[in-house]
Design a protein around this motif. Structure first.
Motif, short mmCIF file in Angstrom:
data_model
loop_
_atom_site.label_atom_id
_atom_site.label_comp_id
_atom_site.label_asym_id
_atom_site.label_seq_id
_atom_site.Cartn_x
_atom_site.Cartn_y
_atom_site.Cartn_z
N GLN A 228 0.86 -1.18 0.00
CA GLN A 228 0.00 0.00 0.00
C GLN A 228 0.89 1.23 0.00
O GLN A 228 2.04 1.17 0.41
N ASP A 229 0.36 2.33 -0.48
CA ASP A 229 1.13 3.57 -0.53
C ASP A 229 1.44 4.04 0.89
O ASP A 229 0.59 3.96 1.78
N ASP A 230 2.64 4.53 1.07
CA ASP A 230 3.04 5.08 2.36
C ASP A 230 2.45 6.48 2.47
O ASP A 230 2.72 7.34 1.63
N HIS B 65 3.19 8.80 4.37
CA HIS B 65 4.16 9.80 4.79
C HIS B 65 5.16 10.18 3.70
O HIS B 65 5.77 11.24 3.78
N TYR B 66 5.35 9.31 2.69
CA TYR B 66 6.33 9.58 1.66
C TYR B 66 5.73 9.28 0.29
O TYR B 66 5.28 8.17 0.02
N SER C 30 6.38 5.91 -2.11
CA SER C 30 6.91 4.81 -1.30
C SER C 30 5.80 3.82 -0.98
O SER C 30 4.63 4.18 -0.88
N LYS C 31 6.17 2.56 -0.81
CA LYS C 31 5.21 1.51 -0.47
C LYS C 31 5.56 0.92 0.89
O LYS C 31 6.72 0.86 1.27
N VAL C 32 4.54 0.49 1.63
CA VAL C 32 4.71 -0.15 2.93
C VAL C 32 3.83 -1.39 2.99
O VAL C 32 2.95 -1.59 2.15
N ASN C 33 4.04 -2.20 4.04
CA ASN C 33 3.21 -3.37 4.26
C ASN C 33 1.77 -2.93 4.49
O ASN C 33 1.51 -2.04 5.28
#
Length: 146
Positions: free
Chosen positions: A86-88, A90-91, A94-97
């Motif tokens: 999923q899209d981060d 905060h940035y 960037s992608k995050v879990n």
């Protein structure tokens, strides 16, 4: 009049800034995997399926993946944890879990075979247990500088 207008503007700003998070709106619960005594080995990303995975294992499993010819003296245990990307927030870019999709566990047996278990989720319908075991055992550990 200015005082009333200021109060209305300030209160609308305060109430307008309060919103629910997207996770609550979709009613998806975001589980995080806790590896316990297992150590991080490597990670992988599948941009086509928008997933990211992390592989965890005990010291014998790390030795096996580092040197496949090395005989197992103790039982090896590996867990492959797969999340949806999923899209981060905060940035930008960037992608995050995101949502936890699958937790797979393999353990070596005394007879040299591997035992497979999907602890959470279901394996892809186009793959067998043997293919999943081969995929996990084909992973290359990340080499950290000493």
């Amino acid at each position: 009049m200015k005082k009333i207008l200021s109060i209305v503007l300030l209160s609308s700003l305060i109430f307008g800034s309060c919103s629910q998070s997207p996770e609550r709106e979709t009613e998806k619960i975001r589980f995080m995997f806790k590896p316990g005594t297992l150590k991080f080995i490597t990670s992988s990303f599948n941009t086509d399926k928008q997933t990211m995975s992390a592989l965890y294992g005990n010291p014998p499993a790390l030795s096996l993946l580092s040197d496949p010819g090395h005989p197992l003296e103790q039982p090896a245990s590996l867990k492959l944890v797969t999340y949806r990307m999923q899209d981060d927030p905060h940035y930008f870019g960037s992608k995050v879990n995101g949502e936890l999709i699958l937790v797979e566990k393999i353990q070596s047996r005394k007879d040299g075979q591997w035992e497979y278990e999907a602890e959470y989720g279901e394996i892809p319908p186009d793959q067998s247990r043997k293919q999943r075991i081969a995929l996990i055992l084909d992973s290359q550990p990340v080499k950290f500088p000493q």
